[in-house]
Every structure is written in C-alpha cells, then in structure tokens.
Design a protein around this motif. Structure first.
Motif, PDB file in Angstrom:
ATOM      1  N   PHE A 114      36.840  72.035  48.900  1.00 45.38           N
ATOM      2  CA  PHE A 114      36.249  73.056  49.761  1.00 45.38           C
ATOM      3  C   PHE A 114      35.743  74.230  48.928  1.00 45.38           C
ATOM      4  CE2 PHE A 114      37.138  77.228  51.681  1.00 45.38           C
ATOM      5  CZ  PHE A 114      36.134  77.246  52.641  1.00 45.38           C
ATOM      6  N   LEU A 115      36.549  74.678  47.962  1.00 44.63           N
ATOM      7  CA  LEU A 115      36.158  75.824  47.148  1.00 44.63           C
ATOM      8  C   LEU A 115      34.974  75.495  46.244  1.00 44.63           C
ATOM      9  CD1 LEU A 115      39.669  77.291  46.363  1.00 44.63           C
ATOM     10  CD2 LEU A 115      37.921  78.254  47.884  1.00 44.63           C
ATOM     11  N   ALA A 116      34.918  74.287  45.728  1.00 45.77           N
ATOM     12  CA  ALA A 116      33.755  73.877  44.925  1.00 45.77           C
ATOM     13  C   ALA A 116      32.492  73.870  45.790  1.00 45.77           C
ATOM     14  CB  ALA A 116      33.999  72.501  44.304  1.00 45.77           C
ATOM     15  N   ALA A 117      32.611  73.335  47.001  1.00 47.84           N
ATOM     16  CA  ALA A 117      31.474  73.339  47.929  1.00 47.84           C
ATOM     17  C   ALA A 117      31.103  74.765  48.311  1.00 47.84           C
ATOM     18  CB  ALA A 117      31.809  72.515  49.169  1.00 47.84           C
ATOM     19  N   SER A 118      32.111  75.636  48.448  1.00 51.55           N
ATOM     20  CA  SER A 118      31.851  77.038  48.785  1.00 51.55           C
ATOM     21  C   SER A 118      31.065  77.735  47.681  1.00 51.55           C
ATOM     22  CB  SER A 118      33.163  77.789  49.022  1.00 51.55           C
ATOM     23  OG  SER A 118      33.801  77.312  50.167  1.00 51.55           O
ATOM     24  N   GLU A 119      31.394  77.433  46.439  1.00 52.16           N
ATOM     25  CA  GLU A 119      30.649  78.041  45.332  1.00 52.16           C
ATOM     26  C   GLU A 119      29.192  77.584  45.354  1.00 52.16           C
ATOM     27  OE1 GLU A 119      32.379  78.184  41.452  1.00 52.16           O
ATOM     28  OE2 GLU A 119      34.166  79.191  42.201  1.00 52.16           O
ATOM     29  N   GLU A 120      28.961  76.304  45.647  1.00 54.51           N
ATOM     30  CA  GLU A 120      27.583  75.808  45.752  1.00 54.51           C
ATOM     31  C   GLU A 120      26.870  76.446  46.945  1.00 54.51           C
ATOM     32  OE1 GLU A 120      24.004  74.372  45.232  1.00 54.51           O
ATOM     33  OE2 GLU A 120      25.599  74.296  43.739  1.00 54.51           O
ATOM     34  N   SER A 121      27.566  76.578  48.065  1.00 55.42           N
ATOM     35  CA  SER A 121      26.967  77.207  49.248  1.00 55.42           C
ATOM     36  C   SER A 121      26.615  78.665  48.983  1.00 55.42           C
ATOM     37  CB  SER A 121      27.913  77.110  50.444  1.00 55.42           C
ATOM     38  OG  SER A 121      28.063  75.774  50.851  1.00 55.42           O
ATOM     39  N   TRP A 122      27.438  79.344  48.189  1.00 56.53           N
ATOM     40  CA  TRP A 122      27.140  80.726  47.826  1.00 56.53           C
ATOM     41  C   TRP A 122      25.843  80.777  47.015  1.00 56.53           C
ATOM     42  CZ3 TRP A 122      30.357  85.106  48.848  1.00 56.53           C
ATOM     43  CH2 TRP A 122      29.844  86.309  48.351  1.00 56.53           C
ATOM     44  N   ARG A 123      25.751  79.894  46.018  1.00 60.53           N
ATOM     45  CA  ARG A 123      24.551  79.866  45.170  1.00 60.53           C
ATOM     46  C   ARG A 123      23.297  79.569  45.983  1.00 60.53           C
ATOM     47  NH1 ARG A 123      28.290  77.902  41.508  1.00 60.53           N
ATOM     48  NH2 ARG A 123      28.040  75.729  42.104  1.00 60.53           N
ATOM     49  N   GLU A 136      23.714  79.413  51.681  1.00 58.85           N
ATOM     50  CA  GLU A 136      24.063  78.802  52.968  1.00 58.85           C
ATOM     51  C   GLU A 136      25.337  79.381  53.577  1.00 58.85           C
ATOM     52  OE1 GLU A 136      22.324  76.633  54.988  1.00 58.85           O
ATOM     53  OE2 GLU A 136      20.798  77.255  53.546  1.00 58.85           O
ATOM     54  N   ALA A 137      26.245  79.838  52.722  1.00 55.51           N
ATOM     55  CA  ALA A 137      27.514  80.395  53.227  1.00 55.51           C
ATOM     56  C   ALA A 137      28.133  81.286  52.160  1.00 55.51           C
ATOM     57  CB  ALA A 137      28.487  79.277  53.604  1.00 55.51           C
ATOM     58  N   TYR A 138      28.886  82.266  52.644  1.00 56.65           N
ATOM     59  CA  TYR A 138      29.556  83.221  51.775  1.00 56.65           C
ATOM     60  C   TYR A 138      31.007  83.318  52.234  1.00 56.65           C
ATOM     61  CZ  TYR A 138      24.642  84.282  51.131  1.00 56.65           C
ATOM     62  OH  TYR A 138      23.297  84.161  50.892  1.00 56.65           O
ATOM     63  N   GLU A 139      31.909  82.706  51.476  1.00 53.39           N
ATOM     64  CA  GLU A 139      33.327  82.614  51.853  1.00 53.39           C
ATOM     65  C   GLU A 139      34.139  83.647  51.066  1.00 53.39           C
ATOM     66  OE1 GLU A 139      34.429  80.645  54.204  1.00 53.39           O
ATOM     67  OE2 GLU A 139      32.745  79.265  54.444  1.00 53.39           O
TER      68      GLU A 139
END
Length: 185
Positions: A55-64, A67-70
């Motif tokens: 989830f955290l790896a996907a979150s880092e990609e989403s931030w870049r 798409e999402a900012y967790e």
C-alpha cells in the motif's frame, strides 16, 4: 504539477506524507485497531505487513502521479491514524478519507486533519470541490464533514452492496465548494 505540502501542523495534529519506511509502525497501528476498523474498512481485516508495505509503495507512486496524497496523522509524535486526498471524484474534485486508532477518537483529530486537507486541496490549481464519502451507518465519519460545513449532497446504493460488515451499502456524499459553501447537486 503542483502538489499539497508533504507535511504540516494543524492545531493538535501533525500531518506527514506516508512513506514506505512507515510500513512497520503503520502495520502495528492497523493491527492494534483491527477490531475498530474492520467493520467499516474492508482492507483492515486482512491487512498484513506485506500488504501495508505494498500500500505504501503504491501511495508513493500515487503521490508522484498526483492521483492521491496519503498522510500519517501524528499526535505528540505518535501515529494516531491516516488521512488522504484522492482524485477519484472526477475533474476539479478531491475526495478525503480518514481513519483513527480507537485510542485517539473523540479528540477532534479527524476533524482537524480533514480541515487541513480541505485547505490544502483548495490551494491546488483547478480544485473547485472537496467531497467526503462514508456509509450511512457510520455516524462517526458523518460528524467530520458536518463540523466542517460540508453539505450532504446525496445518498446512493453502492454497486454490489456493502463491502464491510457494519455497512448498509448506502453511500453518503458530503460536498464543500471552493469558497466554503456546500452543494446539494
């Protein structure tokens, strides 16, 4: 592309961008809060350390990608929960999600965190609305947008029905428009 801040302090909370190296502490908090989270969040019942890291790896990609900012919700340096801004409601909008460990509920942390996210969302170019979605039975989640001046914009059945044990399968949408007004449409 402009992005919200990676961290900030709002009232009694610090919000800090979640990173892959948060996996162990995030997993420990989720594991300890599982009984509290699982009735409302289907991901919580089966979350393990590997799933948290993924989830955290996907979150880092989403931030870049934008798409999402967790974010981690921190109180006195301790991880109390998580929140985020997600681009899943169409152009011009961001959706806010949040959860807290039960030891931190009832202290205004979710409301304070969501207020910071609203502020940061409207600082981004092209954002004209922010929404919060929750199941109709989740009255604790409903209190947050109500306190922040959101307007209930609608209720609709969730395609496929409830996804977690306590849910009714009715999604409630709360909306706040740029400039601070709610919207019924």
């Amino acid at each position: 592309m402009e992005q919200p801040p990676e961290s900030g302090i709002s009232g009694q909370v610090e919000l800090r961008r979640l990173r892959v190296d948060d996996a162990a502490v995030l997993y420990a908090v989720v594991d300890d809060a599982r009984e509290h989270l699982a009735p409302w969040m289907p991901w919580a019942s089966g979350q393990d350390l590997a799933g948290t890291a993924a989830f955290l790896a996907a979150s880092e990609e989403s931030w870049r990608s934008g798409e999402a900012y967790e974010y981690a919700i921190l109180r006195d340096g301790e991880l109390a929960g998580s929140c985020g801004l997600m681009r899943r409601i169409g152009p011009g909008g961001l959706d806010i999600g949040y959860w807290l460990h039960p030891a931190w509920t009832g202290r205004g942390l979710a409301t304070t965190s969501a207020a910071a996210l609203v502020r940061w969302a409207f600082e981004l170019p092209g954002i004209d609305r922010v929404e919060i979605h929750h199941d109709a039975a989740n009255t604790a989640s409903a209190a947050v947008p109500r306190r922040l001046g959101f307007t209930e914009a609608g209720r609709a059945p969730v395609q496929g029905g409830p996804t977690a044990p306590a849910e009714t399968g009715i999604d409630v949408t709360w909306r706040l428009l740029a400039g601070g007004s709610g919207d019924r449409g």
